[in-house]
Design a protein around this motif. Structure first.
Motif, PDB file in Angstrom:
ATOM      1  N   LEU A 143      42.479   0.766   9.016  1.00 47.12           N
ATOM      2  CA  LEU A 143      41.782   0.347  10.224  1.00 47.12           C
ATOM      3  C   LEU A 143      40.772  -0.729   9.817  1.00 47.12           C
ATOM      4  O   LEU A 143      39.694  -0.420   9.320  1.00 47.12           O
ATOM      5  CB  LEU A 143      41.069   1.525  10.897  1.00 47.12           C
ATOM      6  CG  LEU A 143      41.941   2.711  11.311  1.00 47.12           C
ATOM      7  CD1 LEU A 143      41.084   3.799  11.962  1.00 47.12           C
ATOM      8  CD2 LEU A 143      43.048   2.277  12.243  1.00 47.12           C
ATOM      9  N   GLY A 144      41.147  -1.964   9.997  1.00 48.76           N
ATOM     10  CA  GLY A 144      40.265  -3.076   9.663  1.00 48.76           C
ATOM     11  C   GLY A 144      39.282  -3.324  10.783  1.00 48.76           C
ATOM     12  O   GLY A 144      38.950  -2.435  11.567  1.00 48.76           O
ATOM     13  N   LYS A 145      38.846  -4.562  10.905  1.00 48.31           N
ATOM     14  CA  LYS A 145      37.951  -4.931  12.001  1.00 48.31           C
ATOM     15  C   LYS A 145      38.786  -5.069  13.269  1.00 48.31           C
ATOM     16  O   LYS A 145      39.848  -5.691  13.253  1.00 48.31           O
ATOM     17  CB  LYS A 145      37.246  -6.247  11.684  1.00 48.31           C
ATOM     18  CG  LYS A 145      36.310  -6.147  10.496  1.00 48.31           C
ATOM     19  CD  LYS A 145      35.711  -7.483  10.150  1.00 48.31           C
ATOM     20  CE  LYS A 145      34.856  -7.363   8.897  1.00 48.31           C
ATOM     21  NZ  LYS A 145      34.377  -8.656   8.423  1.00 48.31           N
ATOM     22  N   PRO A 146      38.330  -4.477  14.362  1.00 46.53           N
ATOM     23  CA  PRO A 146      39.105  -4.560  15.610  1.00 46.53           C
ATOM     24  C   PRO A 146      39.156  -5.986  16.161  1.00 46.53           C
ATOM     25  O   PRO A 146      38.235  -6.776  15.961  1.00 46.53           O
ATOM     26  CB  PRO A 146      38.366  -3.627  16.567  1.00 46.53           C
ATOM     27  CG  PRO A 146      37.002  -3.486  16.008  1.00 46.53           C
ATOM     28  CD  PRO A 146      37.094  -3.710  14.530  1.00 46.53           C
ATOM     29  N   GLU A 147      40.248  -6.281  16.854  1.00 46.34           N
ATOM     30  CA  GLU A 147      40.457  -7.615  17.416  1.00 46.34           C
ATOM     31  C   GLU A 147      39.634  -7.856  18.676  1.00 46.34           C
ATOM     32  O   GLU A 147      39.233  -8.973  18.963  1.00 46.34           O
ATOM     33  CB  GLU A 147      41.940  -7.803  17.730  1.00 46.34           C
ATOM     34  CG  GLU A 147      42.832  -7.706  16.507  1.00 46.34           C
ATOM     35  CD  GLU A 147      44.284  -7.464  16.845  1.00 46.34           C
ATOM     36  OE1 GLU A 147      44.660  -7.511  18.039  1.00 46.34           O
ATOM     37  OE2 GLU A 147      45.058  -7.226  15.908  1.00 46.34           O
ATOM     38  N   ASP A 148      39.418  -6.788  19.442  1.00 49.55           N
ATOM     39  CA  ASP A 148      38.682  -6.902  20.706  1.00 49.55           C
ATOM     40  C   ASP A 148      38.163  -5.519  21.101  1.00 49.55           C
ATOM     41  O   ASP A 148      38.374  -4.536  20.387  1.00 49.55           O
ATOM     42  CB  ASP A 148      39.572  -7.507  21.800  1.00 49.55           C
ATOM     43  CG  ASP A 148      40.881  -6.764  21.993  1.00 49.55           C
ATOM     44  OD1 ASP A 148      40.940  -5.529  21.737  1.00 49.55           O
ATOM     45  OD2 ASP A 148      41.870  -7.402  22.392  1.00 49.55           O
ATOM     46  N   ALA A 149      37.507  -5.431  22.255  1.00 50.35           N
ATOM     47  CA  ALA A 149      36.912  -4.171  22.714  1.00 50.35           C
ATOM     48  C   ALA A 149      37.971  -3.090  22.935  1.00 50.35           C
ATOM     49  O   ALA A 149      37.743  -1.915  22.608  1.00 50.35           O
ATOM     50  CB  ALA A 149      36.117  -4.404  23.991  1.00 50.35           C
ATOM     51  N   LYS A 150      39.112  -3.480  23.448  1.00 45.87           N
ATOM     52  CA  LYS A 150      40.191  -2.501  23.677  1.00 45.87           C
ATOM     53  C   LYS A 150      40.658  -1.911  22.352  1.00 45.87           C
ATOM     54  O   LYS A 150      40.849  -0.696  22.228  1.00 45.87           O
ATOM     55  CB  LYS A 150      41.354  -3.183  24.403  1.00 45.87           C
ATOM     56  CG  LYS A 150      42.510  -2.267  24.705  1.00 45.87           C
ATOM     57  CD  LYS A 150      43.618  -2.999  25.460  1.00 45.87           C
ATOM     58  CE  LYS A 150      44.735  -2.044  25.789  1.00 45.87           C
ATOM     59  NZ  LYS A 150      45.963  -2.313  25.101  1.00 45.87           N
ATOM     60  N   HIS A 151      40.823  -2.765  21.361  1.00 39.92           N
ATOM     61  CA  HIS A 151      41.251  -2.314  20.042  1.00 39.92           C
ATOM     62  C   HIS A 151      40.189  -1.408  19.413  1.00 39.92           C
ATOM     63  O   HIS A 151      40.510  -0.390  18.782  1.00 39.92           O
ATOM     64  CB  HIS A 151      41.548  -3.534  19.161  1.00 39.92           C
ATOM     65  CG  HIS A 151      42.269  -3.219  17.898  1.00 39.92           C
ATOM     66  ND1 HIS A 151      42.127  -3.982  16.775  1.00 39.92           N
ATOM     67  CD2 HIS A 151      43.139  -2.232  17.559  1.00 39.92           C
ATOM     68  CE1 HIS A 151      42.872  -3.481  15.807  1.00 39.92           C
ATOM     69  NE2 HIS A 151      43.488  -2.419  16.264  1.00 39.92           N
ATOM     70  N   ALA A 152      38.905  -1.754  19.568  1.00 39.36           N
ATOM     71  CA  ALA A 152      37.814  -0.919  19.058  1.00 39.36           C
ATOM     72  C   ALA A 152      37.841   0.457  19.719  1.00 39.36           C
ATOM     73  O   ALA A 152      37.678   1.484  19.047  1.00 39.36           O
ATOM     74  CB  ALA A 152      36.472  -1.601  19.304  1.00 39.36           C
ATOM     75  N   THR A 153      38.070   0.489  21.020  1.00 35.09           N
ATOM     76  CA  THR A 153      38.157   1.758  21.750  1.00 35.09           C
ATOM     77  C   THR A 153      39.315   2.596  21.223  1.00 35.09           C
ATOM     78  O   THR A 153      39.168   3.811  21.021  1.00 35.09           O
ATOM     79  CB  THR A 153      38.319   1.494  23.268  1.00 35.09           C
ATOM     80  OG1 THR A 153      37.182   0.746  23.709  1.00 35.09           O
ATOM     81  CG2 THR A 153      38.436   2.784  24.048  1.00 35.09           C
ATOM     82  N   GLU A 154      40.448   1.975  20.972  1.00 32.86           N
ATOM     83  CA  GLU A 154      41.609   2.688  20.428  1.00 32.86           C
ATOM     84  C   GLU A 154      41.300   3.284  19.052  1.00 32.86           C
ATOM     85  O   GLU A 154      41.644   4.436  18.772  1.00 32.86           O
ATOM     86  CB  GLU A 154      42.817   1.744  20.320  1.00 32.86           C
ATOM     87  CG  GLU A 154      43.392   1.340  21.650  1.00 32.86           C
ATOM     88  CD  GLU A 154      44.393   0.186  21.544  1.00 32.86           C
ATOM     89  OE1 GLU A 154      44.687  -0.282  20.405  1.00 32.86           O
ATOM     90  OE2 GLU A 154      44.876  -0.267  22.604  1.00 32.86           O
ATOM     91  N   MET A 155      40.623   2.512  18.204  1.00 31.64           N
ATOM     92  CA  MET A 155      40.278   3.009  16.866  1.00 31.64           C
ATOM     93  C   MET A 155      39.339   4.202  16.942  1.00 31.64           C
ATOM     94  O   MET A 155      39.548   5.219  16.271  1.00 31.64           O
ATOM     95  CB  MET A 155      39.626   1.896  16.038  1.00 31.64           C
ATOM     96  CG  MET A 155      40.563   0.858  15.505  1.00 31.64           C
ATOM     97  SD  MET A 155      39.624  -0.261  14.422  1.00 31.64           S
ATOM     98  CE  MET A 155      40.876  -1.452  14.033  1.00 31.64           C
ATOM     99  N   LEU A 156      38.296   4.077  17.740  1.00 31.69           N
ATOM    100  CA  LEU A 156      37.317   5.158  17.840  1.00 31.69           C
ATOM    101  C   LEU A 156      37.924   6.407  18.463  1.00 31.69           C
ATOM    102  O   LEU A 156      37.594   7.530  18.076  1.00 31.69           O
ATOM    103  CB  LEU A 156      36.091   4.693  18.622  1.00 31.69           C
ATOM    104  CG  LEU A 156      35.248   3.641  17.887  1.00 31.69           C
ATOM    105  CD1 LEU A 156      34.202   3.048  18.818  1.00 31.69           C
ATOM    106  CD2 LEU A 156      34.609   4.232  16.641  1.00 31.69           C
TER     107      LEU A 156
END
Length: 189
Positions: free
Chosen positions: A83-96
């Motif tokens: 899990l690298g740096k997320p591409e956008d807010a949606k990707h960050a939400t998916e990771m968390l």
């Protein structure tokens, strides 16, 4: 106590790494260079972190003659997925959402280089997350900056205070620089 014999260059734009270096009472300057952070697909998480840190150190071959150059790379691994740096807010939400209620590993690879000598190492910390609600995740994504952090979170941020149940290993490693190991390595230069 570490007696600094050479100027130190920290090759990182991470404010957390800079803060940790300051807390270690090191005199350093920040120098940045663009480095391709791709890596071979067959590497394990620890190997990836060290590979990228060494790649960054190689970009500073000219600066290493009279200075110590410190480079680092931090990655989050969840069930063998990087899990690298997320591409956008949606990707960050998916990771968390993926990390919620589970445990994962944070690897930081570090290279300390001076002249022709490069000493590379890594540290790993196991991080256990509480269950997070969709509202908590949205609050973090909307009010903090998860896009510049591996795994979409900073342990020193708000989410670290409510999500992290416990860690096994170095806290500073999760912040992006395992200071206790770095201190030992610097003492050899």
């Amino acid at each position: 106590m570490y007696k600094q014999k050479f100027p130190i260059i920290l090759a990182s734009k991470s404010p957390r790494r800079q803060e940790l270096m300051e807390l270690m009472d090191l005199d350093f300057k920040v120098v940045l260079k663009e480095v391709d952070e791709s890596y071979p697909e067959d590497l394990l998480p620890a190997e990836i972190a060290v590979y990228i840190a060494e790649k960054k150190a190689s970009a500073f071959a000219d600066e290493r003659e009279g200075s110590i150059v410190i480079t680092a790379d931090t990655i989050v691994a969840y069930n063998n997925e990087i899990l690298g740096k997320p591409e956008d807010a949606k990707h960050a939400t998916e990771m968390l959402t993926k990390l919620s209620g589970t445990n994962h590993q944070v690897y930081t690879g570090v290279s300390v280089a001076h002249g022709d000598k490069i000493h590379s190492f890594y540290d790993v910390t196991e991080v256990f997350f509480n269950e997070l609600t969709a509202e908590q995740i949205a609050h973090y994504v909307n009010n903090y900056n998860p896009l510049d952090k591996a795994g979409a979170y900073g342990i020193q941020d708000w989410i670290g205070f409510i999500a992290v149940e416990k860690i096994v290993g170095s806290y500073t490693n999760v912040m992006g620089l395992p200071t206790e190991k770095l201190y030992k390595v610097l003492s050899t230069f």
